[in-house]
Design an enzyme around this catalytic site. Sequence first.
Site, PDB file in Angstrom:
ATOM      1  CG  HIS A 203    -105.836 -83.195  82.521  1.00 32.03           C
ATOM      2  ND1 HIS A 203    -106.263 -81.908  82.478  1.00 32.03           N
ATOM      3  CD2 HIS A 203    -105.622 -83.266  83.978  1.00 32.03           C
ATOM      4  CE1 HIS A 203    -106.257 -81.369  83.789  1.00 32.03           C
ATOM      5  NE2 HIS A 203    -105.672 -82.226  84.528  1.00 32.03           N
TER       6      HIS A 203
HETATM    7  C1  UD1 Z   1    -101.636 -84.936  87.411  1.00 30.41           C
HETATM    8  C2  UD1 Z   1    -102.435 -84.564  88.731  1.00 30.41           C
HETATM    9  C3  UD1 Z   1    -103.439 -83.581  88.191  1.00 30.41           C
HETATM   10  C4  UD1 Z   1    -103.311 -82.360  87.329  1.00 30.41           C
HETATM   11  C5  UD1 Z   1    -102.567 -82.891  86.259  1.00 30.41           C
HETATM   12  C6  UD1 Z   1    -102.095 -81.622  85.361  1.00 30.41           C
HETATM   13  C7  UD1 Z   1    -102.239 -86.234  90.255  1.00 30.41           C
HETATM   14  C8  UD1 Z   1    -102.948 -87.112  91.040  1.00 30.41           C
HETATM   15  N1  UD1 Z   1    -102.865 -85.671  89.244  1.00 30.41           N
HETATM   16  O1  UD1 Z   1    -102.593 -85.449  86.604  1.00 30.41           O
HETATM   17  O2  UD1 Z   1    -104.131 -83.275  89.514  1.00 30.41           O
HETATM   18  O3  UD1 Z   1    -104.276 -81.740  86.934  1.00 30.41           O
HETATM   19  O4  UD1 Z   1    -101.291 -83.712  86.504  1.00 30.41           O
HETATM   20  O5  UD1 Z   1    -101.772 -82.072  83.916  1.00 30.41           O
HETATM   21  O6  UD1 Z   1    -101.313 -85.768  90.629  1.00 30.41           O
HETATM   22  N2  UD1 Z   1     -97.915 -88.847  81.083  1.00 30.41           N
HETATM   23  C9  UD1 Z   1     -96.987 -88.791  79.843  1.00 30.41           C
HETATM   24  N3  UD1 Z   1     -96.321 -87.926  79.747  1.00 30.41           N
HETATM   25  C10 UD1 Z   1     -96.098 -87.004  80.901  1.00 30.41           C
HETATM   26  C11 UD1 Z   1     -96.888 -87.212  81.952  1.00 30.41           C
HETATM   27  C12 UD1 Z   1     -97.935 -88.003  81.932  1.00 30.41           C
HETATM   28  O7  UD1 Z   1     -97.331 -89.711  78.856  1.00 30.41           O
HETATM   29  O8  UD1 Z   1     -95.024 -86.099  80.799  1.00 30.41           O
HETATM   30  C13 UD1 Z   1     -99.090 -89.987  80.810  1.00 30.41           C
HETATM   31  C14 UD1 Z   1     -98.895 -91.339  81.368  1.00 30.41           C
HETATM   32  O9  UD1 Z   1     -99.409 -92.262  80.754  1.00 30.41           O
HETATM   33  C15 UD1 Z   1     -99.488 -91.152  82.720  1.00 30.41           C
HETATM   34  C16 UD1 Z   1    -100.756 -90.366  82.500  1.00 30.41           C
HETATM   35  O10 UD1 Z   1    -100.151 -89.370  81.647  1.00 30.41           O
HETATM   36  O11 UD1 Z   1     -99.692 -92.401  83.290  1.00 30.41           O
HETATM   37  C17 UD1 Z   1    -101.151 -89.713  83.697  1.00 30.41           C
HETATM   38  O12 UD1 Z   1     -99.962 -88.809  84.377  1.00 30.41           O
HETATM   39  P1  UD1 Z   1    -100.238 -88.280  86.177  1.00 30.41           P
HETATM   40  O13 UD1 Z   1     -99.054 -87.368  86.262  1.00 30.41           O
HETATM   41  O14 UD1 Z   1    -100.182 -89.572  86.718  1.00 30.41           O
HETATM   42  O15 UD1 Z   1    -101.585 -87.600  86.058  1.00 30.41           O
HETATM   43  P2  UD1 Z   1    -102.081 -86.562  85.220  1.00 30.41           P
HETATM   44  O16 UD1 Z   1    -103.310 -87.257  84.576  1.00 30.41           O
HETATM   45  O17 UD1 Z   1    -100.924 -85.833  84.416  1.00 30.41           O
HETATM   46  N1  UDP Z   2    -101.634 -75.353  79.831  1.00 29.70           N
HETATM   47  C1  UDP Z   2    -100.556 -75.356  78.744  1.00 29.70           C
HETATM   48  N2  UDP Z   2    -100.880 -75.932  77.603  1.00 29.70           N
HETATM   49  C2  UDP Z   2    -101.693 -76.895  77.325  1.00 29.70           C
HETATM   50  C3  UDP Z   2    -102.725 -77.035  78.470  1.00 29.70           C
HETATM   51  C4  UDP Z   2    -102.733 -76.267  79.556  1.00 29.70           C
HETATM   52  O1  UDP Z   2     -99.832 -74.696  79.084  1.00 29.70           O
HETATM   53  O2  UDP Z   2    -102.005 -77.482  76.289  1.00 29.70           O
HETATM   54  C5  UDP Z   2    -101.531 -74.744  80.937  1.00 29.70           C
HETATM   55  C6  UDP Z   2    -102.649 -73.863  81.652  1.00 29.70           C
HETATM   56  O3  UDP Z   2    -102.557 -72.504  80.749  1.00 29.70           O
HETATM   57  C7  UDP Z   2    -102.823 -73.893  82.762  1.00 29.70           C
HETATM   58  C8  UDP Z   2    -102.009 -75.055  83.281  1.00 29.70           C
HETATM   59  O4  UDP Z   2    -101.588 -75.626  81.917  1.00 29.70           O
HETATM   60  O5  UDP Z   2    -101.888 -72.810  83.353  1.00 29.70           O
HETATM   61  C9  UDP Z   2    -103.005 -76.186  83.974  1.00 29.70           C
HETATM   62  O6  UDP Z   2    -102.677 -77.459  83.775  1.00 29.70           O
HETATM   63  P1  UDP Z   2    -103.770 -78.705  83.601  1.00 29.70           P
HETATM   64  O7  UDP Z   2    -104.890 -78.485  83.205  1.00 29.70           O
HETATM   65  O8  UDP Z   2    -102.877 -79.830  83.171  1.00 29.70           O
HETATM   66  O9  UDP Z   2    -103.741 -78.988  84.984  1.00 29.70           O
HETATM   67  P2  UDP Z   2    -104.822 -78.627  86.377  1.00 29.70           P
HETATM   68  O10 UDP Z   2    -104.900 -77.056  86.487  1.00 29.70           O
HETATM   69  O11 UDP Z   2    -106.154 -79.227  85.994  1.00 29.70           O
HETATM   70  O12 UDP Z   2    -104.205 -79.218  87.564  1.00 29.70           O
END
Ligand code: UD1
Ligand code: UDP
Length: 363
Positions: A203
Amino acid sequence: MRVCSIVGARPQFVKAAVVSDAIREVGEEVLVHTGQHYDEEMSAVFFEELGIPEPDFNLGVKSDTHGRQTAKMIAEIEPIVEETDPDVILLYGDTNSTLAGAIVGSKCDTVVAHVEAGLRSHNRDMPEEINRVLTDHASDLCFPPSESAVDALASEGITDGVYWTGDVMYDSVLAVRDRVANISTVLDDLGVEAGEFILATVHRQSNTDRRENLESILAGLEDAQKPIVFPAHPRTVEALEEYGLRERADDALEIVEPLGYLDFVRLLDTADRVVTDSGGVQKEAFFLETPCVTLREETEWTETVDAGWNELVGTDTERIRAALTDERTPETSPNPYGDGTASRRIAEILKERIDGDGASEAE
Ligand code: UD1
Ligand code: UDP
């Protein structure tokens, strides 16, 4: 003591679940959900499964550009802090929700505390790296998970208010690992056998927002000898579709919706190996002794690489292919991320700093 905890993204729910419990034993908590993650399987499922209390405030900010998303959060958090008058604003990790809380907290008369302080990838192109650095420098109290994180803070001049606590995600894994082995049916549901599948997640912005990177990762996974379970983050699904790679991904991977934490931990515990660009998943793989292949060139969780459990391969197709089957001889050295009591320590330190005489630092 009243603590205002700010969460918004999936990994923060996992971290806050254990810390909230500990805080509520010694004080009061106001829980703020920024709404950065909002899909049922990215948010609600964690509150239900992990028994996280209903947020007192849900800001419903949702997705936007980094600047607008962070700005909306700041505008919404400030009046909540004015209204609830907390002693501490508690922040987790490195997301935009973390940074928004740090900015509000640093401009009002409240202690700002950061869980997972001192992590550095030294890659300033990562939005998370900027969020981490700014949050640490805006914080009054830092809770680094490892000694290397304490050292990183010191190298930037942050030595006051630093308490080595261990990693709260280790607490979370320990809290569920045995339970999920009994209750999760995810292996049967997905038709995979323990040790006979690979778990993969992608992601990171640098991987989803560049077609060539996502395609190169996909090519690296295509010829795997074992089925690959791929719980797909919504931004990755969007990217695969936008780049016309969805069909190819469906052929190579078992794409499923994002999983709840319990099923995910079960898969992580039983996978032959995990391929990921996630920060949290690298650590959890280490805790569960599952070999990890990380789709990045650097990591802030360097101890996992040093111990031989984690291999950094970037997005290079050949390196990914090789890492899916290579032999590893990892160390089972003492856990550099503590003893599974980080949440309790954090709650106790906050309590002492706010209500008591002050705890001793960097212990
Ligand atoms: C965010 C964090 C990242 C973290 C990740 C965990 C920042 C800059 N990034 O990244 O550090 O590792 O969360 O998962 O804060 N979207 C949906 N539904 C949701 C959430 C997101 O469809 O419930 C889609 C949207 O298209 C959105 C994209 O995901 O634009 C990115 O979501 P965003 O929260 O901006 O960043 P993450 O990639 O999730
Ligand atoms: N996780 C989860 N379901 C998934 C993928 C990740 O419960 O399908 C959990 C994982 O065990 C960890 C957290 O989400 O605790 C990590 O989130 P993510 O990888 O989105 O973010 P990051 O740690 O890179 O910020």
